[in-house]
Design a protein around this motif. Structure first.
Motif, mmCIF file in Angstrom:
data_model
loop_
_atom_site.group_PDB
_atom_site.id
_atom_site.type_symbol
_atom_site.label_atom_id
_atom_site.label_comp_id
_atom_site.label_asym_id
_atom_site.label_seq_id
_atom_site.Cartn_x
_atom_site.Cartn_y
_atom_site.Cartn_z
ATOM 1 N N LEU B 154 11.129 -4.564 2.495
ATOM 2 C CA LEU B 154 10.092 -4.855 1.495
ATOM 3 C C LEU B 154 9.508 -6.260 1.695
ATOM 4 C CD1 LEU B 154 11.495 -3.405 -1.848
ATOM 5 C CD2 LEU B 154 9.553 -2.563 -0.548
ATOM 6 N N LEU B 155 10.400 -7.200 2.037
ATOM 7 C CA LEU B 155 9.941 -8.564 2.300
ATOM 8 C C LEU B 155 9.018 -8.577 3.527
ATOM 9 C CD1 LEU B 155 10.542 -11.112 0.752
ATOM 10 C CD2 LEU B 155 12.454 -11.591 2.294
ATOM 11 N N ALA B 156 9.401 -7.798 4.538
ATOM 12 C CA ALA B 156 8.565 -7.698 5.740
ATOM 13 C C ALA B 156 7.206 -7.083 5.391
ATOM 14 C CB ALA B 156 9.270 -6.861 6.800
ATOM 15 N N LEU B 157 7.209 -6.084 4.499
ATOM 16 C CA LEU B 157 5.944 -5.476 4.068
ATOM 17 C C LEU B 157 5.082 -6.532 3.355
ATOM 18 C CD1 LEU B 157 4.089 -3.006 3.608
ATOM 19 C CD2 LEU B 157 5.376 -2.507 1.537
ATOM 20 N N PHE B 158 5.751 -7.379 2.578
ATOM 21 C CA PHE B 158 5.034 -8.440 1.862
ATOM 22 C C PHE B 158 4.354 -9.397 2.855
ATOM 23 C CE2 PHE B 158 5.202 -12.785 0.066
ATOM 24 C CZ PHE B 158 4.293 -12.615 -0.964
ATOM 25 N N PHE B 159 5.109 -9.826 3.883
ATOM 26 C CA PHE B 159 4.527 -10.738 4.885
ATOM 27 C C PHE B 159 3.380 -10.049 5.640
ATOM 28 C CE2 PHE B 159 8.926 -12.910 5.257
ATOM 29 C CZ PHE B 159 8.604 -13.759 4.214
ATOM 30 N N THR B 160 3.604 -8.762 6.002
ATOM 31 C CA THR B 160 2.563 -8.015 6.716
ATOM 32 C C THR B 160 1.287 -7.954 5.866
ATOM 33 O OG1 THR B 160 4.342 -6.611 7.508
ATOM 34 C CG2 THR B 160 2.121 -5.874 7.997
ATOM 35 N N THR B 161 1.479 -7.681 4.570
ATOM 36 C CA THR B 161 0.327 -7.564 3.664
ATOM 37 C C THR B 161 -0.422 -8.897 3.567
ATOM 38 O OG1 THR B 161 1.633 -5.993 2.396
ATOM 39 C CG2 THR B 161 -0.354 -6.790 1.352
ATOM 40 N N CYS B 162 0.350 -9.991 3.399
ATOM 41 C CA CYS B 162 -0.299 -11.317 3.271
ATOM 42 C C CYS B 162 -1.114 -11.625 4.528
ATOM 43 C CB CYS B 162 0.735 -12.412 3.063
ATOM 44 S SG CYS B 162 1.536 -12.303 1.473
#
Lengths: 146, 434
Positions: B154-162
């Motif tokens: 989920l954290l990786a998804l957050f970074f990808t999204t940003c």
């Protein structure tokens, strides 16, 4: 040994019997399939029976919770028993496709059920019930004698 | 009430179904764009058509189905329930679906405003999903390695999204410069972070259970995800402080992690107790072979300083590894939840003494026949081989590859829609008695 380790190992033993029956059915070896299936159902009934008659009541009495996780587990046991009966019928009919299809369905039902027990319920039981391996081994032995 | 218990943790059918059925729709859309624009579109990596196709696959197919699968699997895997699941899934799915379409169209039609619309919709959908799911995961009593892996994913998804939002602003506005150099980081966090971490988190549980194999080695379960995450963090830091040695070590760690995951999964599957090679097992084997091939090709090319065809690794990672895994999982998830929901409805009727009104609940292979799934697997495999060849000889293989890819995705969409129709039909039969 804790309840979790003991019962998890029993899940794995049942899985092997399940696989043996399925492997034989896939090869149209109905004699082996039938023997392995009977051994599987017997092992499962022992496992489910010990849970329903020993572990769950002890847990419910200790915690006072009767409508929570144990009730759900009992319901899933019933769902599995319906599939045992359907598999037995497919076995009698030597219907490979039906047997494998029902077995596939049972495998997912059984495994997601086992996961809930192994990762949640058995941990709770280990917190509340005696950590006495011999006590639970005795229950299994008594079951076999019956 | 008792009969509904087993569904208390499983969300209503429409919750995962809307995500899972949307996935091959975007897969098909991507294939049709390939057919429409032809081999010229892959003449360079940054062509708008390539970016549209890539995002229809990574967001439309992969992320769409991963969110749906999480909503279905997390109650079982983690013992956690999403409150008001139908409303929650609708609020996530609708902006996600519309956002992906807008993003693709923004590139294809070169409309800057659509980038802004897309990033608002996608940003909203992802933020809500990440916050609510992370909150539930942190509160879960489950301590399996899968929990921390899901949090990392989920954290990786957050970074990808940003990073994605920043890049989209570069495309859509004149005030933000287009930071092309961040693209590799964006796709590393997306594919090696979000996608790989989540797939491995789920694999640790479902491979041993459904194929009756040994468990993954404890060291793999406990450390692999952290290593990948730390390597990605280090790689990100090299964008601020360009230290070549950190970049090299991070890349080696990432390659070793991919290799370890692929090899351990293939080994477990090879030693499985369940000899029957069901369709999901074939997809797992294909996915892991692609991951192995990807790492080997990447490693060898780096060592001998050889240039690889621009899209080779992308095809292996997105189509070969990630789409194969998810495609295989769909053939377990959809038929099982249909069976489960119909069984419980039936049990309700039985509990009320209306035995005659029950419908016949078919087993999983009657919901999606093994033969239909097997043919779809063959088209998927063939499309993969042709797509790989097309990355090397586009003039020869581009159109056959795109056509086969379209057929494989249309076939998957057909299989899933047919099973949903079947469920609705059976439910209608049941509701006439209720």
């Amino acid at each position: 040994m804790k309840i979790k380790q003991f019962m998890t190992q029993d899940h794995k033993d049942c899985d092997l019997l399940f696989a043996k029956a399925e492997n034989a059915a896939a090869k149209d070896d109905w004699t082996t399939a039938s023997q392995a299936f009977n051994a599987f159902v017997q092992a499962m009934e022992r496992h489910l029976g010990i849970e329903e008659q020993e572990l769950f009541p002890a847990f419910e009495e200790e915690t006072g919770v009767k409508t929570g996780p144990t009730e759900m587990m009992r319901m899933e046991h019933d769902q599995m028993r319906v599939l045992f009966a359907e598999m037995e019928y497919a076995l009698e009919q030597k219907n490979c496709d039906d047997y494998l299809g029902i077995a596939d369905t049972l495998l997912i039902l059984m495994q997601q059920h086992n996961m809930k027990e192994e990762q949640m319920l058995y941990n709770m039981m280990d917190q509340h019930l005696p950590n006495d391996f011999s006590h639970w081994q005795k229950k299994f032995d008594e079951w076999d004698e019956d | 009430m008792r009969a509904d218990l087993s569904l208390q943790q499983a969300p209503p059918f429409s919750v995962p179904a809307r995500f899972l059925v949307s996935a091959p729709f975007f897969g098909l859309l991507a294939a049709l764009i390939l057919l429409w624009y032809g081999p010229e579109m892959i003449s360079h990596r940054w062509s708008p058509e390539v970016l549209a196709v890539t995002h229809f696959l990574t967001l439309g197919f992969l992320t769409m189905s991963m969110l749906g699968a999480m909503m279905q699997l997390m109650p079982v895997l983690m013992g956690m329930v999403f409150p008001r699941a139908v409303l929650f899934s609708g609020i996530i799915h609708t902006p996600l679906f519309a956002g992906i379409l807008c993003l693709g169209l923004a590139w294809l039609m070169q409309i800057d405003l659509l980038f802004i619309v897309a990033l608002v919709l996608l940003g909203f959908s992802f933020s809500l999903f990440i916050v609510l799911t992370a909150d539930r995961l942190l509160r879960s009593a489950n301590r399996h390695a899968t929990r921390s892996m899901m949090l990392l994913a989920l954290l990786a998804l957050f970074f990808t999204t940003c990073l994605g939002i920043y890049l989209a602003m570069g495309h859509g506005t004149e005030t933000v410069p287009l930071a092309r150099q961040l693209t590799d980081l964006h796709l590393s966090w997306g594919l090696l972070g979000w996608v790989l971490l989540l797939i491995s988190a789920v694999a640790y549980q479902v491979v041993p259970m459904f194929q009756i194999t040994d468990e993954y080695p404890v060291i793999v379960q406990r450390w692999l995800g952290w290593l990948i995450f730390i390597a990605l963090l280090s790689l990100s830091l090299t964008y601020l402080w360009p230290l070549e040695i950190v970049k090299t070590i991070s890349t080696i760690v990432l390659a070793s992690c991919l290799l370890t995951f692929a090899l351990s999964t293939l080994w477990l599957l090879h030693k499985r107790r369940r000899l029957l090679a069901d369709i999901t097992m074939r997809f797992w084997q294909l996915a892991m072979s692609c991951l192995l091939l990807l790492t080997s090709v990447w490693g060898i090319a780096t060592l001998i300083h050889a240039d690889l065809p621009a899209f080779l690794l992308g095809v292996l990672m997105i189509h070969g590894f990630a789409m194969s895994t998810i495609n295989g999982m769909m053939y377990k998830i959809i038929p099982f939840i249909i069976w489960l929901h119909l069984s419980v409805h039936n049990k309700n009727l039985r509990g009320r003494g209306e035995r005659s009104s029950q419908v016949n609940v078919p087993h999983m292979r009657k919901i999606i026949p093994e033969a239909a799934a097997l043919w779809q697997f063959r088209f998927h495999l063939l499309s993969l081989v042709l797509l790989l060849l097309a990355t090397i000889w586009p003039l020869w293989f581009f159109y056959p590859a795109a056509l086969l890819f379209a057929i494989a995705q249309a076939f998957l969409l057909f299989n899933l829609l047919k099973s949903v129709r079947f469920y609705n039909k059976k439910l209608a039969e049941l509701s006439t008695f209720i």
